[in-house]
Write a protein that holds these residues in place. Structure first.
Motif, PDB file in Angstrom:
ATOM      1  N   GLY A   1     -11.437  -4.806  17.949  1.00  0.00           N
ATOM      2  CA  GLY A   1     -10.060  -4.317  18.021  1.00  0.00           C
ATOM      3  C   GLY A   1      -9.091  -5.350  18.559  1.00  0.00           C
TER       4      GLY A   1
ATOM      5  N   GLU B   1     -13.333  -6.239  13.241  1.00  0.00           N
ATOM      6  CA  GLU B   1     -12.061  -5.560  13.522  1.00  0.00           C
ATOM      7  C   GLU B   1     -12.310  -4.184  14.136  1.00  0.00           C
ATOM      8  OE1 GLU B   1      -9.002  -6.512  13.304  1.00  0.00           O
ATOM      9  OE2 GLU B   1      -9.131  -8.420  12.228  1.00  0.00           O
ATOM     10  N   ARG B   2     -13.319  -3.498  13.634  1.00  0.00           N
ATOM     11  CA  ARG B   2     -13.597  -2.145  14.128  1.00  0.00           C
ATOM     12  C   ARG B   2     -14.163  -2.174  15.542  1.00  0.00           C
ATOM     13  NH1 ARG B   2     -18.277   0.450  13.890  1.00  0.00           N
ATOM     14  NH2 ARG B   2     -19.114  -0.946  12.279  1.00  0.00           N
TER      15      ARG B   2
ATOM     16  N   ALA C   1     -14.620  -6.915   8.671  1.00  0.00           N
ATOM     17  CA  ALA C   1     -14.250  -5.512   8.854  1.00  0.00           C
ATOM     18  C   ALA C   1     -14.973  -4.911  10.057  1.00  0.00           C
ATOM     19  CB  ALA C   1     -14.565  -4.720   7.590  1.00  0.00           C
ATOM     20  N   VAL C   2     -16.258  -5.237  10.213  1.00  0.00           N
ATOM     21  CA  VAL C   2     -17.025  -4.764  11.364  1.00  0.00           C
ATOM     22  C   VAL C   2     -16.434  -5.306  12.661  1.00  0.00           C
ATOM     23  CG1 VAL C   2     -19.268  -4.903  12.526  1.00  0.00           C
ATOM     24  CG2 VAL C   2     -19.164  -4.453  10.073  1.00  0.00           C
TER      25      VAL C   2
END
Length: 462
Positions: A267, A263-264, A260-261
Protein backbone atom coordinates in the motif's frame (compact mmCIF):
# COMPACT_ATOMS: atom_id res chain seq x y z
CA UNK A 1 -9.40 -43.82 -66.28
CA UNK A 2 -9.93 -42.27 -62.87
CA UNK A 3 -8.55 -38.82 -62.05
CA UNK A 4 -5.86 -40.19 -59.69
CA UNK A 5 -4.19 -42.16 -62.52
CA UNK A 6 -4.59 -39.20 -64.86
CA UNK A 7 -2.81 -36.99 -62.32
CA UNK A 8 0.12 -39.42 -62.22
CA UNK A 9 0.39 -39.64 -66.00
CA UNK A 10 0.10 -35.86 -66.28
CA UNK A 11 2.98 -35.26 -63.86
CA UNK A 12 5.20 -37.76 -65.65
CA UNK A 13 4.42 -36.58 -69.18
CA UNK A 14 5.04 -32.96 -68.24
CA UNK A 15 8.30 -33.63 -66.37
CA UNK A 16 9.81 -30.23 -67.15
CA UNK A 17 6.89 -28.31 -65.68
CA UNK A 18 6.69 -30.76 -62.75
CA UNK A 19 10.38 -30.16 -61.98
CA UNK A 20 9.93 -26.37 -62.07
CA UNK A 21 6.93 -26.63 -59.73
CA UNK A 22 8.87 -28.99 -57.44
CA UNK A 23 11.81 -26.57 -57.24
CA UNK A 24 9.46 -23.68 -56.47
CA UNK A 25 7.78 -25.65 -53.70
CA UNK A 26 11.15 -26.81 -52.40
CA UNK A 27 12.43 -23.25 -52.05
CA UNK A 28 9.23 -22.23 -50.27
CA UNK A 29 9.36 -25.27 -47.97
CA UNK A 30 13.02 -24.75 -47.06
CA UNK A 31 12.58 -21.06 -46.28
CA UNK A 32 9.38 -21.50 -44.31
CA UNK A 33 10.77 -24.48 -42.41
CA UNK A 34 14.02 -22.60 -41.68
CA UNK A 35 12.05 -19.63 -40.41
CA UNK A 36 9.92 -21.81 -38.15
CA UNK A 37 12.97 -23.69 -36.83
CA UNK A 38 14.84 -20.46 -36.06
CA UNK A 39 11.79 -18.99 -34.32
CA UNK A 40 11.39 -22.12 -32.20
CA UNK A 41 15.10 -22.25 -31.36
CA UNK A 42 15.32 -18.56 -30.45
CA UNK A 43 12.20 -18.83 -28.28
CA UNK A 44 13.72 -21.80 -26.46
CA UNK A 45 17.05 -19.96 -26.02
CA UNK A 46 15.23 -16.93 -24.60
CA UNK A 47 13.35 -19.07 -22.11
CA UNK A 48 16.59 -20.73 -21.03
CA UNK A 49 18.22 -17.30 -20.65
CA UNK A 50 15.32 -16.13 -18.47
CA UNK A 51 15.58 -19.24 -16.34
CA UNK A 52 19.36 -18.86 -15.94
CA UNK A 53 19.17 -15.15 -15.06
CA UNK A 54 15.88 -15.22 -13.23
CA UNK A 55 13.32 -12.46 -13.09
CA UNK A 56 14.81 -9.98 -10.66
CA UNK A 57 12.64 -7.12 -9.38
CA UNK A 58 14.28 -4.42 -7.28
CA UNK A 59 12.44 -2.19 -4.84
CA UNK A 60 14.53 0.97 -5.04
CA UNK A 61 14.17 4.65 -4.25
CA UNK A 62 12.11 6.58 -6.78
CA UNK A 63 14.47 9.39 -7.77
CA UNK A 64 11.54 11.45 -9.02
CA UNK A 65 10.21 11.78 -5.46
CA UNK A 66 11.35 14.99 -3.77
CA UNK A 67 10.54 16.63 -0.49
CA UNK A 68 9.37 20.17 -0.04
CA UNK A 69 12.92 21.47 0.22
CA UNK A 70 13.73 20.02 -3.17
CA UNK A 71 15.95 17.23 -1.83
CA UNK A 72 15.55 13.60 -2.72
CA UNK A 73 13.58 11.67 -0.12
CA UNK A 74 15.21 8.52 1.27
CA UNK A 75 12.21 6.28 1.97
CA UNK A 76 12.10 3.20 4.15
CA UNK A 77 9.83 0.19 4.21
CA UNK A 78 9.28 -2.16 7.12
CA UNK A 79 11.11 -5.47 6.94
CA UNK A 80 7.87 -7.21 7.92
CA UNK A 81 6.18 -5.91 4.76
CA UNK A 82 9.11 -7.03 2.59
CA UNK A 83 8.93 -10.49 4.15
CA UNK A 84 5.21 -10.70 3.37
CA UNK A 85 6.00 -9.92 -0.25
CA UNK A 86 8.82 -12.46 -0.19
CA UNK A 87 6.49 -15.26 0.89
CA UNK A 88 4.30 -14.78 -2.20
CA UNK A 89 4.03 -17.89 -4.38
CA UNK A 90 5.34 -15.75 -7.25
CA UNK A 91 8.69 -15.22 -5.47
CA UNK A 92 11.55 -17.70 -5.58
CA UNK A 93 13.97 -15.80 -3.31
CA UNK A 94 14.13 -12.35 -1.77
CA UNK A 95 16.55 -10.07 0.01
CA UNK A 96 16.54 -6.64 1.64
CA UNK A 97 19.16 -4.30 3.05
CA UNK A 98 19.88 -1.00 4.71
CA UNK A 99 22.91 1.27 4.67
CA UNK A 100 24.54 3.29 7.43
CA UNK A 101 27.93 4.41 8.62
CA UNK A 102 29.71 2.16 11.05
CA UNK A 103 32.56 3.31 13.27
CA UNK A 104 35.28 0.73 13.89
CA UNK A 105 36.55 0.56 17.47
CA UNK A 106 38.62 -1.67 19.67
CA UNK A 107 41.87 -1.35 17.74
CA UNK A 108 40.59 -2.45 14.33
CA UNK A 109 42.32 -0.43 11.60
CA UNK A 110 40.85 0.40 8.20
CA UNK A 111 42.84 -0.07 5.01
CA UNK A 112 44.40 3.27 4.09
CA UNK A 113 46.34 4.74 1.20
CA UNK A 114 43.68 4.20 -1.42
CA UNK A 115 40.90 6.76 -1.09
CA UNK A 116 40.79 10.04 0.80
CA UNK A 117 38.49 9.41 3.79
CA UNK A 118 37.61 13.10 3.97
CA UNK A 119 36.30 13.01 0.40
CA UNK A 120 34.10 10.05 1.27
CA UNK A 121 32.54 11.84 4.25
CA UNK A 122 33.05 8.76 6.45
CA UNK A 123 35.71 10.19 8.72
CA UNK A 124 38.96 8.46 9.75
CA UNK A 125 37.28 5.53 11.53
CA UNK A 126 34.01 5.39 9.63
CA UNK A 127 33.26 2.78 7.00
CA UNK A 128 30.13 2.09 4.97
CA UNK A 129 28.27 -0.85 6.45
CA UNK A 130 25.38 -2.53 4.69
CA UNK A 131 22.96 -4.55 6.73
CA UNK A 132 21.80 -7.48 4.60
CA UNK A 133 19.33 -10.31 5.04
CA UNK A 134 21.19 -12.70 2.70
CA UNK A 135 24.59 -11.76 1.24
CA UNK A 136 24.55 -14.64 -1.27
CA UNK A 137 21.72 -12.84 -3.09
CA UNK A 138 23.65 -9.61 -3.55
CA UNK A 139 24.23 -8.99 -7.26
CA UNK A 140 28.03 -8.85 -6.94
CA UNK A 141 28.13 -12.30 -5.34
CA UNK A 142 25.51 -13.77 -7.68
CA UNK A 143 27.41 -12.54 -10.74
CA UNK A 144 30.70 -13.92 -9.46
CA UNK A 145 32.36 -10.50 -9.21
CA UNK A 146 32.81 -10.98 -5.46
CA UNK A 147 34.16 -14.31 -4.24
CA UNK A 148 33.60 -15.78 -0.79
CA UNK A 149 37.04 -17.04 0.25
CA UNK A 150 36.25 -18.57 3.63
CA UNK A 151 33.43 -18.84 6.10
CA UNK A 152 29.78 -18.62 5.15
CA UNK A 153 27.31 -16.12 3.77
CA UNK A 154 24.95 -14.26 6.06
CA UNK A 155 21.46 -15.72 5.77
CA UNK A 156 17.95 -15.01 7.00
CA UNK A 157 18.69 -17.29 9.97
CA UNK A 158 21.38 -14.80 11.04
CA UNK A 159 19.11 -11.75 10.78
CA UNK A 160 19.25 -10.76 14.47
CA UNK A 161 22.80 -11.93 15.14
CA UNK A 162 25.94 -9.79 15.16
CA UNK A 163 27.84 -11.21 12.19
CA UNK A 164 30.03 -9.61 9.51
CA UNK A 165 31.38 -10.33 6.06
CA UNK A 166 34.68 -8.48 5.60
CA UNK A 167 37.03 -7.96 2.62
CA UNK A 168 40.28 -9.95 2.60
CA UNK A 169 42.54 -6.86 2.70
CA UNK A 170 40.87 -5.61 5.88
CA UNK A 171 41.14 -9.10 7.35
CA UNK A 172 44.82 -9.36 6.40
CA UNK A 173 45.71 -5.97 7.85
CA UNK A 174 44.12 -6.81 11.21
CA UNK A 175 45.01 -10.50 11.31
CA UNK A 176 41.33 -11.42 11.37
CA UNK A 177 40.03 -14.90 10.61
CA UNK A 178 36.66 -16.61 10.84
CA UNK A 179 35.40 -16.12 14.37
CA UNK A 180 37.40 -12.93 14.90
CA UNK A 181 35.78 -9.94 16.58
CA UNK A 182 35.20 -6.36 15.37
CA UNK A 183 33.54 -3.71 17.51
CA UNK A 184 31.32 -1.26 15.66
CA UNK A 185 29.95 2.00 16.96
CA UNK A 186 26.76 3.74 15.92
CA UNK A 187 26.76 6.52 13.35
CA UNK A 188 25.26 8.82 15.97
CA UNK A 189 25.41 8.27 19.69
CA UNK A 190 27.61 6.04 21.82
CA UNK A 191 26.07 2.64 21.19
CA UNK A 192 28.50 -0.13 20.32
CA UNK A 193 28.24 -3.83 19.56
CA UNK A 194 30.72 -6.62 19.03
CA UNK A 195 30.40 -8.43 15.70
CA UNK A 196 31.85 -11.82 14.76
CA UNK A 197 33.53 -12.37 11.40
CA UNK A 198 31.40 -15.01 9.65
CA UNK A 199 33.02 -14.79 6.24
CA UNK A 200 35.86 -13.22 4.26
CA UNK A 201 35.30 -12.21 0.65
CA UNK A 202 37.36 -10.82 -2.22
CA UNK A 203 36.49 -7.63 -4.11
CA UNK A 204 38.73 -7.50 -7.22
CA UNK A 205 38.75 -3.70 -7.37
CA UNK A 206 42.04 -2.11 -6.24
CA UNK A 207 42.16 0.27 -3.30
CA UNK A 208 43.01 3.06 -5.72
CA UNK A 209 39.59 2.60 -7.37
CA UNK A 210 36.93 4.00 -5.03
CA UNK A 211 33.66 2.17 -4.56
CA UNK A 212 31.39 4.06 -7.01
CA UNK A 213 28.32 4.50 -4.79
CA UNK A 214 29.95 5.51 -1.51
CA UNK A 215 33.34 6.69 -2.80
CA UNK A 216 35.35 4.69 -0.25
CA UNK A 217 38.12 2.15 -0.39
CA UNK A 218 36.39 -1.11 -1.46
CA UNK A 219 38.58 -2.98 1.02
CA UNK A 220 36.68 -1.34 3.89
CA UNK A 221 33.15 -2.29 2.87
CA UNK A 222 31.38 -4.28 5.56
CA UNK A 223 28.28 -6.46 5.25
CA UNK A 224 26.43 -7.11 8.50
CA UNK A 225 23.44 -9.09 9.68
CA UNK A 226 20.68 -6.56 9.13
CA UNK A 227 18.88 -6.92 12.45
CA UNK A 228 22.02 -6.80 14.56
CA UNK A 229 23.42 -3.78 12.71
CA UNK A 230 20.10 -1.91 12.68
CA UNK A 231 20.03 -2.18 16.49
CA UNK A 232 23.05 0.11 16.68
CA UNK A 233 21.29 3.13 15.23
CA UNK A 234 17.60 2.49 15.88
CA UNK A 235 15.51 3.80 18.74
CA UNK A 236 14.40 1.14 21.18
CA UNK A 237 11.05 -0.34 20.26
CA UNK A 238 11.12 0.68 16.58
CA UNK A 239 10.60 -1.95 13.90
CA UNK A 240 13.31 -3.05 11.48
CA UNK A 241 13.32 -0.91 8.34
CA UNK A 242 14.85 -1.54 4.91
CA UNK A 243 16.06 0.94 2.30
CA UNK A 244 15.76 -1.42 -0.66
CA UNK A 245 14.78 -4.97 -1.49
CA UNK A 246 15.20 -7.56 -4.23
CA UNK A 247 12.73 -10.23 -5.30
CA UNK A 248 13.68 -13.08 -7.62
CA UNK A 249 10.45 -14.25 -9.26
CA UNK A 250 9.64 -17.81 -10.19
CA UNK A 251 8.77 -16.73 -13.73
CA UNK A 252 9.85 -13.62 -15.64
CA UNK A 253 6.30 -13.32 -16.97
CA UNK A 254 4.90 -12.71 -13.49
CA UNK A 255 6.16 -9.13 -13.21
CA UNK A 256 2.78 -7.42 -13.58
CA UNK A 257 1.11 -9.91 -11.23
CA UNK A 258 3.83 -9.30 -8.65
CA UNK A 259 3.41 -5.52 -8.92
CA UNK A 260 -0.30 -5.94 -8.22
CA UNK A 261 0.47 -8.12 -5.18
CA UNK A 262 2.98 -5.54 -3.94
CA UNK A 263 0.44 -2.73 -4.26
CA UNK A 264 -2.11 -4.75 -2.32
CA UNK A 265 0.22 -5.82 0.50
CA UNK A 266 2.46 -2.76 0.90
CA UNK A 267 0.00 0.00 0.00
CA UNK A 268 1.26 3.44 1.02
CA UNK A 269 4.60 1.99 2.17
CA UNK A 270 5.58 1.93 -1.50
CA UNK A 271 5.46 5.74 -1.62
CA UNK A 272 8.92 6.92 -2.57
CA UNK A 273 9.83 3.53 -4.07
CA UNK A 274 9.60 2.03 -7.51
CA UNK A 275 9.59 -1.61 -8.58
CA UNK A 276 12.31 -1.92 -11.19
CA UNK A 277 12.42 -5.13 -13.23
CA UNK A 278 16.07 -5.94 -13.77
CA UNK A 279 15.70 -7.55 -17.20
CA UNK A 280 18.83 -5.87 -18.53
CA UNK A 281 20.84 -9.10 -18.39
CA UNK A 282 18.18 -10.92 -20.40
CA UNK A 283 18.12 -8.17 -23.04
CA UNK A 284 21.91 -8.24 -23.20
CA UNK A 285 21.97 -12.01 -23.71
CA UNK A 286 19.11 -12.24 -26.19
CA UNK A 287 19.82 -9.17 -28.33
CA UNK A 288 21.46 -11.20 -31.14
CA UNK A 289 18.54 -13.65 -31.05
CA UNK A 290 16.04 -10.86 -31.71
CA UNK A 291 18.08 -9.73 -34.69
CA UNK A 292 18.31 -13.08 -36.48
CA UNK A 293 14.73 -13.91 -35.53
CA UNK A 294 13.49 -10.76 -37.26
CA UNK A 295 15.68 -11.48 -40.31
CA UNK A 296 14.43 -15.07 -40.57
CA UNK A 297 10.79 -14.01 -40.23
CA UNK A 298 11.13 -11.31 -42.88
CA UNK A 299 12.86 -13.70 -45.30
CA UNK A 300 10.22 -16.35 -44.67
CA UNK A 301 7.38 -13.96 -45.50
CA UNK A 302 9.09 -12.54 -48.58
CA UNK A 303 9.92 -15.96 -50.01
CA UNK A 304 6.49 -17.30 -49.13
CA UNK A 305 4.66 -14.45 -50.84
CA UNK A 306 6.95 -14.51 -53.89
CA UNK A 307 6.67 -18.29 -54.11
CA UNK A 308 2.89 -18.17 -53.88
CA UNK A 309 2.79 -15.65 -56.75
CA UNK A 310 5.04 -17.87 -58.88
CA UNK A 311 2.90 -20.93 -58.14
CA UNK A 312 -0.29 -19.14 -59.15
CA UNK A 313 1.33 -18.11 -62.43
CA UNK A 314 2.63 -21.64 -63.11
CA UNK A 315 -0.69 -23.30 -62.37
CA UNK A 316 -2.62 -20.66 -64.29
CA UNK A 317 -0.38 -21.22 -67.31
CA UNK A 318 -0.77 -24.99 -67.02
CA UNK A 319 -4.55 -24.79 -66.81
CA UNK A 320 -4.77 -22.54 -69.86
CA UNK A 321 -2.60 -24.93 -71.86
CA UNK A 322 -4.88 -27.83 -70.89
CA UNK A 323 -8.19 -26.21 -71.75
CA UNK A 324 -8.72 -28.57 -74.71
CA UNK A 325 -7.92 -31.57 -72.52
CA UNK A 326 -10.50 -30.42 -70.03
CA UNK A 327 -13.00 -29.77 -72.82
CA UNK A 328 -12.62 -33.30 -74.19
CA UNK A 329 -12.96 -34.83 -70.74
CA UNK A 330 -16.06 -32.77 -70.00
CA UNK A 331 -17.55 -33.75 -73.39
CA UNK A 332 -16.95 -37.41 -72.49
CA UNK A 333 -19.02 -36.92 -69.33
CA UNK A 334 -16.28 -36.32 -66.75
CA UNK A 335 -17.49 -34.33 -63.77
CA UNK A 336 -16.08 -30.85 -63.23
CA UNK A 337 -15.12 -31.47 -59.61
CA UNK A 338 -12.92 -34.36 -60.72
CA UNK A 339 -11.00 -32.04 -63.04
CA UNK A 340 -10.39 -29.65 -60.16
CA UNK A 341 -9.51 -32.59 -57.88
CA UNK A 342 -7.01 -33.87 -60.47
CA UNK A 343 -5.28 -30.51 -60.67
CA UNK A 344 -5.24 -30.19 -56.86
CA UNK A 345 -3.88 -33.73 -56.51
CA UNK A 346 -1.04 -32.98 -58.89
CA UNK A 347 -0.09 -29.88 -56.88
CA UNK A 348 -0.46 -31.64 -53.53
CA UNK A 349 1.71 -34.55 -54.69
CA UNK A 350 4.49 -32.18 -55.77
CA UNK A 351 4.12 -30.15 -52.56
CA UNK A 352 4.30 -33.27 -50.38
CA UNK A 353 7.45 -34.41 -52.17
CA UNK A 354 9.04 -30.98 -51.75
CA UNK A 355 8.18 -30.87 -48.03
CA UNK A 356 9.61 -34.36 -47.56
CA UNK A 357 12.84 -33.41 -49.34
CA UNK A 358 13.14 -30.18 -47.36
CA UNK A 359 12.91 -32.09 -44.07
CA UNK A 360 16.01 -34.12 -45.01
CA UNK A 361 18.52 -31.25 -45.14
CA UNK A 362 16.89 -28.06 -43.82
CA UNK A 363 17.85 -28.75 -40.20
CA UNK A 364 21.58 -28.96 -40.96
CA UNK A 365 21.38 -26.08 -43.41
CA UNK A 366 19.57 -23.88 -40.90
CA UNK A 367 22.01 -24.83 -38.12
CA UNK A 368 24.95 -23.73 -40.27
CA UNK A 369 23.24 -20.52 -41.38
CA UNK A 370 22.13 -19.62 -37.84
CA UNK A 371 25.63 -20.28 -36.48
CA UNK A 372 27.09 -17.87 -39.01
CA UNK A 373 24.44 -15.15 -38.61
CA UNK A 374 24.21 -15.43 -34.83
CA UNK A 375 27.99 -15.53 -34.49
CA UNK A 376 28.31 -12.23 -36.33
CA UNK A 377 25.55 -10.59 -34.29
CA UNK A 378 26.98 -11.88 -31.00
CA UNK A 379 30.50 -10.74 -31.91
CA UNK A 380 29.22 -7.26 -32.68
CA UNK A 381 27.26 -7.19 -29.41
CA UNK A 382 30.31 -8.33 -27.41
CA UNK A 383 32.48 -5.68 -29.04
CA UNK A 384 29.97 -3.02 -28.03
CA UNK A 385 29.91 -4.30 -24.45
CA UNK A 386 33.69 -4.54 -24.19
CA UNK A 387 34.20 -1.03 -25.58
CA UNK A 388 31.97 0.54 -22.91
CA UNK A 389 33.95 2.73 -20.53
CA UNK A 390 32.67 3.68 -17.06
CA UNK A 391 32.44 7.36 -16.09
CA UNK A 392 35.25 8.97 -14.14
CA UNK A 393 35.10 8.39 -10.35
CA UNK A 394 32.79 10.82 -8.61
CA UNK A 395 30.86 11.71 -11.78
CA UNK A 396 27.65 10.43 -13.34
CA UNK A 397 29.19 10.30 -16.80
CA UNK A 398 26.36 12.27 -18.37
CA UNK A 399 28.62 15.28 -18.92
CA UNK A 400 31.05 12.96 -20.70
CA UNK A 401 28.39 11.56 -22.98
CA UNK A 402 28.32 8.25 -21.06
CA UNK A 403 25.01 6.70 -20.12
CA UNK A 404 25.48 4.71 -16.87
CA UNK A 405 22.45 2.59 -17.82
CA UNK A 406 24.49 1.19 -20.72
CA UNK A 407 26.95 -0.44 -18.33
CA UNK A 408 27.18 -4.13 -19.27
CA UNK A 409 25.88 -6.79 -16.90
CA UNK A 410 28.62 -9.19 -15.90
CA UNK A 411 28.29 -12.91 -16.71
CA UNK A 412 25.52 -12.20 -19.21
CA UNK A 413 27.35 -12.82 -22.48
CA UNK A 414 25.31 -12.48 -25.69
CA UNK A 415 24.06 -15.88 -26.85
CA UNK A 416 26.08 -16.97 -29.88
CA UNK A 417 24.58 -20.39 -30.57
CA UNK A 418 21.15 -21.96 -30.81
CA UNK A 419 20.21 -25.61 -31.25
CA UNK A 420 18.06 -26.21 -34.33
CA UNK A 421 15.80 -29.20 -33.90
CA UNK A 422 13.26 -30.50 -36.39
CA UNK A 423 10.11 -31.59 -34.61
CA UNK A 424 6.72 -32.79 -35.90
CA UNK A 425 5.06 -29.50 -35.03
CA UNK A 426 7.43 -27.52 -37.26
CA UNK A 427 6.97 -29.98 -40.12
CA UNK A 428 3.20 -29.81 -39.70
CA UNK A 429 3.33 -26.01 -39.92
CA UNK A 430 5.32 -26.16 -43.15
CA UNK A 431 3.00 -28.83 -44.52
CA UNK A 432 -0.05 -26.70 -43.80
CA UNK A 433 1.55 -23.66 -45.45
CA UNK A 434 2.76 -25.59 -48.51
CA UNK A 435 -0.46 -27.47 -49.10
CA UNK A 436 -2.49 -24.34 -48.47
CA UNK A 437 -0.50 -22.42 -51.06
CA UNK A 438 -0.86 -25.30 -53.54
CA UNK A 439 -4.62 -25.52 -53.13
CA UNK A 440 -4.97 -21.76 -53.36
CA UNK A 441 -2.88 -21.70 -56.51
CA UNK A 442 -5.09 -24.42 -57.98
CA UNK A 443 -8.44 -22.97 -57.03
CA UNK A 444 -8.04 -19.60 -58.72
CA UNK A 445 -7.31 -20.73 -62.33
CA UNK A 446 -9.37 -23.95 -62.13
CA UNK A 447 -12.48 -22.01 -61.18
CA UNK A 448 -12.28 -20.08 -64.45
CA UNK A 449 -12.25 -23.30 -66.48
CA UNK A 450 -15.07 -25.20 -64.78
CA UNK A 451 -17.41 -22.26 -65.30
CA UNK A 452 -17.22 -22.87 -69.08
CA UNK A 453 -19.12 -25.51 -71.08
CA UNK A 454 -17.30 -28.18 -73.17
CA UNK A 455 -18.59 -26.54 -76.39
CA UNK A 456 -17.09 -23.19 -75.36
CA UNK A 457 -13.74 -24.70 -74.40
CA UNK A 458 -13.40 -26.71 -77.61
CA UNK A 459 -14.58 -24.02 -80.02
CA UNK A 460 -12.66 -21.11 -78.52
CA UNK A 461 -9.58 -23.06 -77.65
CA UNK A 462 -7.11 -20.89 -75.77
Amino acid sequence: MNFVKRAGFSLWSRRGRTLITLCTFLVISVMVLAGVLIQDATAQAKNEAKRSVGAEVNLVMDLSGQNAAGGVVAPQISAATVEKLGTSKLVQKYNYSMFDRGVVKGGTELVTGGVDTKASGMGPDGTPTIGVLDTALLSDFRSGKFQLLSGAHLTAADKDKHLLLIEERLARKNGLKIGGKITLGANEGKATAEFTVAGIYRDPRPSSEPEPEYFVDPANMLYASIGGFAGLNSTKGTSLQARNAMFLLQDAGDLERFKAVAERIAGSELDGFELDANDKAIRQMTGPLDSIGSTATLAMWLIGIAGAAVLVLLVNLAVKQRRKEYGVLLAMGEKKWKLVAQQALEIVAVAALAIGLSSLFTQNLTQSASRSLLGEEAAEARHKLESWQPPAPGTTGIDQGIDPDDQPVENADPIDRIDIRLDPAALATVGAVGLGLGLLATAIPAASVVRLSPRTILTKGK
